[in-house]
Scaffold this active site. Structure first.
Site, short mmCIF file in Angstrom:
data_model
loop_
_atom_site.label_atom_id
_atom_site.label_comp_id
_atom_site.label_asym_id
_atom_site.label_seq_id
_atom_site.Cartn_x
_atom_site.Cartn_y
_atom_site.Cartn_z
N SER A 116 0.78 -1.26 -0.12
CA SER A 116 0.28 -0.43 -0.31
C SER A 116 1.10 1.28 -0.58
O SER A 116 2.39 1.11 0.64
CB SER A 116 -0.82 0.06 1.35
OG SER A 116 -1.93 1.20 1.58
N TYR A 146 -1.46 -0.24 10.07
CA TYR A 146 -1.86 -0.96 9.05
C TYR A 146 -0.81 -0.55 8.46
O TYR A 146 0.19 -1.32 7.38
CB TYR A 146 -2.85 -0.46 8.61
CG TYR A 146 -3.47 -1.05 6.81
CD1 TYR A 146 -4.04 -1.97 6.57
CD2 TYR A 146 -3.00 0.66 5.85
CE1 TYR A 146 -3.98 -2.20 4.94
CE2 TYR A 146 -3.70 0.38 4.78
CZ TYR A 146 -3.56 -1.01 4.08
OH TYR A 146 -3.73 -1.13 2.75
P1 NAP Z 1 -11.38 -5.52 0.63
O1 NAP Z 1 -12.57 -5.79 -0.33
O2 NAP Z 1 -11.52 -5.41 1.95
O3 NAP Z 1 -11.25 -6.79 0.52
C1 NAP Z 1 -9.73 -7.58 0.79
C2 NAP Z 1 -10.49 -8.77 1.36
O4 NAP Z 1 -9.03 -10.03 1.34
C3 NAP Z 1 -11.94 -9.94 1.45
O5 NAP Z 1 -12.73 -10.47 0.42
C4 NAP Z 1 -11.92 -10.60 2.93
O6 NAP Z 1 -12.15 -11.78 3.24
C5 NAP Z 1 -9.69 -11.22 2.28
N1 NAP Z 1 -9.37 -11.46 3.35
C6 NAP Z 1 -9.06 -11.10 4.83
N2 NAP Z 1 -8.09 -11.50 5.45
C7 NAP Z 1 -8.09 -12.49 5.34
C8 NAP Z 1 -7.65 -14.35 5.53
N3 NAP Z 1 -7.12 -13.88 6.39
N4 NAP Z 1 -8.58 -15.04 4.81
C9 NAP Z 1 -8.77 -15.13 3.76
N5 NAP Z 1 -8.56 -13.98 2.84
C10 NAP Z 1 -8.81 -13.17 3.72
O7 NAP Z 1 -9.97 -5.81 0.52
P2 NAP Z 1 -9.54 -4.63 -1.06
O8 NAP Z 1 -9.76 -3.01 -1.37
O9 NAP Z 1 -9.78 -4.91 -2.20
O10 NAP Z 1 -7.38 -4.45 -0.92
C11 NAP Z 1 -6.44 -6.03 -1.07
C12 NAP Z 1 -5.52 -5.84 -0.88
O11 NAP Z 1 -5.02 -4.04 -1.05
C13 NAP Z 1 -5.08 -5.50 -0.02
O12 NAP Z 1 -3.95 -6.47 1.05
C14 NAP Z 1 -5.50 -3.93 1.28
O13 NAP Z 1 -4.84 -3.54 2.19
C15 NAP Z 1 -4.60 -3.68 -0.18
N6 NAP Z 1 -4.71 -2.17 -0.54
C16 NAP Z 1 -6.78 -1.75 -0.63
C17 NAP Z 1 -6.08 -0.03 -0.95
C18 NAP Z 1 -7.22 0.67 -1.59
O14 NAP Z 1 -7.74 1.44 -1.17
N7 NAP Z 1 -8.93 -0.37 -1.91
C19 NAP Z 1 -5.20 0.77 -1.29
C20 NAP Z 1 -3.92 -0.01 -0.56
C21 NAP Z 1 -3.81 -1.63 -0.69
P3 NAP Z 1 -13.02 -10.96 4.22
O15 NAP Z 1 -14.35 -11.07 3.70
O16 NAP Z 1 -13.77 -13.36 4.39
O17 NAP Z 1 -12.37 -10.83 5.20
#
Ligand code: NAP
Length: 250
Positions: free
Chosen positions: A145, A159
Site C-alpha cells: 500500500s 496498517y
Molecule cells: P477488500 O475489499 O476488503 O477485500 C479484501 C479481501 O481479503 C476480502 O475479501 C477478505 O475476505 C479477504 N481476506 C482478509 N483476510 C483474509 C484472510 N486471513 N484469509 C483469506 N482472505 C482474507 O479490500 P481491497 O481494498 O480489495 O484490498 C486488497 C488488498 O489491497 C489488501 O491487502 C489491502 O491492504 C490492499 N490495498 C487496498 C487499498 C484500497 O484503497 N482499497 C489501498 C492500498 C492497498 P473476508 O471478507 O472474508 O475477510
C-alpha cells in the site's frame, strides 16, 4: 502465454483480488479464488470466469493459519496444476484512530492478517516454485500500500507499518530466490474504490479524499489488477524486488 499458467490470488472474492482474478482469467491463467468467509462472492467470481470459457476454482482458507494455507496450496496442486503465480492480496484494516488508542489485541490482528498471511503463502509458493526444491520457477506479487510510504497518520499507523513489513519481505525474499527462478515484486495501491474503507469506519473515504489527490480521483480495482498482471507476466522477466505505486501521483 501458455495456458498452463496457474495463479492463486488470496482474498479474491471482492475488490482488488476479484478484479485480478477476472483479468488473469482473461489472460489465460487457470485461477484459484481464495476467500475466507464470503462464499457467495467467491462463487460469483468463479461463475463469471467459467461463463467466459475460463477455468477457476474457489477455495475457502484463512491464510493466517498454516494448516489452511497447506490445504489451499495442496488443492491448487491437485485441481489446477503446477502453481506459477501467487498474488498476496488478502489484507485488512480496522477503525480509524490515533496510535495511542491501539491495543495489543488489535495490533496482533493486524500483524497476523497483513504480515503472517503473506509470509505463510509466500513460503508455500517458494516450496513449490523454487528450482532449489525441484520446481520450475514462478512469480509472486505482494499487494502492499502507499500507506507504507505515507504512514497513515490519524487513520491507521498499524496498517501502514504492516505494509512496511510486507515491503521489507518483498525485498528480502526477492533476493533470497532471485537465482531460483522466482521473481518477487509489490504493487502499492493508493486510494482504491473497494469495501475495505468501510472496515475503517468510513465507507465513502475515497469520495472524500479522492478530489484532493494529484489526479483528482480514487483508483479502480481494475487499474491495480493491470499492474499486478504486468509484474507476473513474462514482459516483466527482468523485474524483481521492484515496487510499483498505483496511486494516481500520491
Ligand atoms: P477488500 O475489499 O476488503 O477485500 C479484501 C479481501 O481479503 C476480502 O475479501 C477478505 O475476505 C479477504 N481476506 C482478509 N483476510 C483474509 C484472510 N486471513 N484469509 C483469506 N482472505 C482474507 O479490500 P481491497 O481494498 O480489495 O484490498 C486488497 C488488498 O489491497 C489488501 O491487502 C489491502 O491492504 C490492499 N490495498 C487496498 C487499498 C484500497 O484503497 N482499497 C489501498 C492500498 C492497498 P473476508 O471478507 O472474508 O475477510
Amino acid at each position: 502465454m501458455s495456458d498452463e499458467n496457474v495463479i492463486l490470488i488470496t482474498g479474491a472474492g471482492r475488490g482488488i483480488g476479484a478484479a485480478t482474478a477476472l483479468l488473469a482469467a482473461e489472460r489465460g491463467y487457470r485461477v484459484c479464488v481464495n476467500y475466507r468467509s464470503d462464499e457467495a462472492s467467491a462463487a460469483s467470481v468463479v461463475e463469471r470466469i467459467t461463463a467466459s470459457g475460463g477455468t477457476a476454482l474457489a477455495v475457502r482458507a484463512d491464510v493466517t493459519r498454516t494448516a489452511e494455507v497447506e490445504r489451499l496450496f495442496d488443492t491448487v496442486d491437485r485441481e489446477l496444476g503446477t502453481l506459477t503465480s501467487l498474488v498476496n492480496n488478502a489484507g485488512t484494516l480496522e477503525k480509524q484512530c490515533r496510535l495511542e488508542d491501539l491495543d495489543e489485541e488489535r495490533l496482533a490482528r493486524i500483524w497476523t492478517a497483513n504480515i503472517t498471511g503473506p509470509f505463510l503463502c509466500a513460503g508455500a509458493a517458494v516450496r513449490r516454485m523454487s528450482t532449489r526444491h525441484g520446481g520450475k520457477g514462478g512469480a509472486i506479487v505482494n499487494v502492499s500500500s502507499a500507506a507504507s510510504r505515507i504512514g497513515s497518520p490519524n487513520e491507521y499507523v498499524d496498517y501502514a507499518a504492516s505494509k512496511g513489513a510486507l515491503d521489507t519481505m518483498t525485498t528480502g525474499l526477492s533476493l533470497e530466490v532471485a537465482a531460483e527462478g522466482i521473481r518477487v515484486n509489490a504493487v502499492r495501491p493508493g486510494l482504491i474504490h473497494t469495501e475495505i474503507h468501510a472496515l475503517g469506519g468510513e465507507p465513502r473515504r475515497v469520495d472524500r479524499v479522492g478530489p484532493q489527490l494529484p489526479m483528482r480521483r480514487g483508483g479502480q480495482p481494475e487499474e491495480v489488477a493491470e499492474t499486478i498482471l504486468y509484474l507476473l507476466s513474462p514482459v516483466a522477466s527482468y523485474v524483481t524486488g521492484a515496487f510499483i505505486d498505483v496511486a494516481g501521483g500520491r
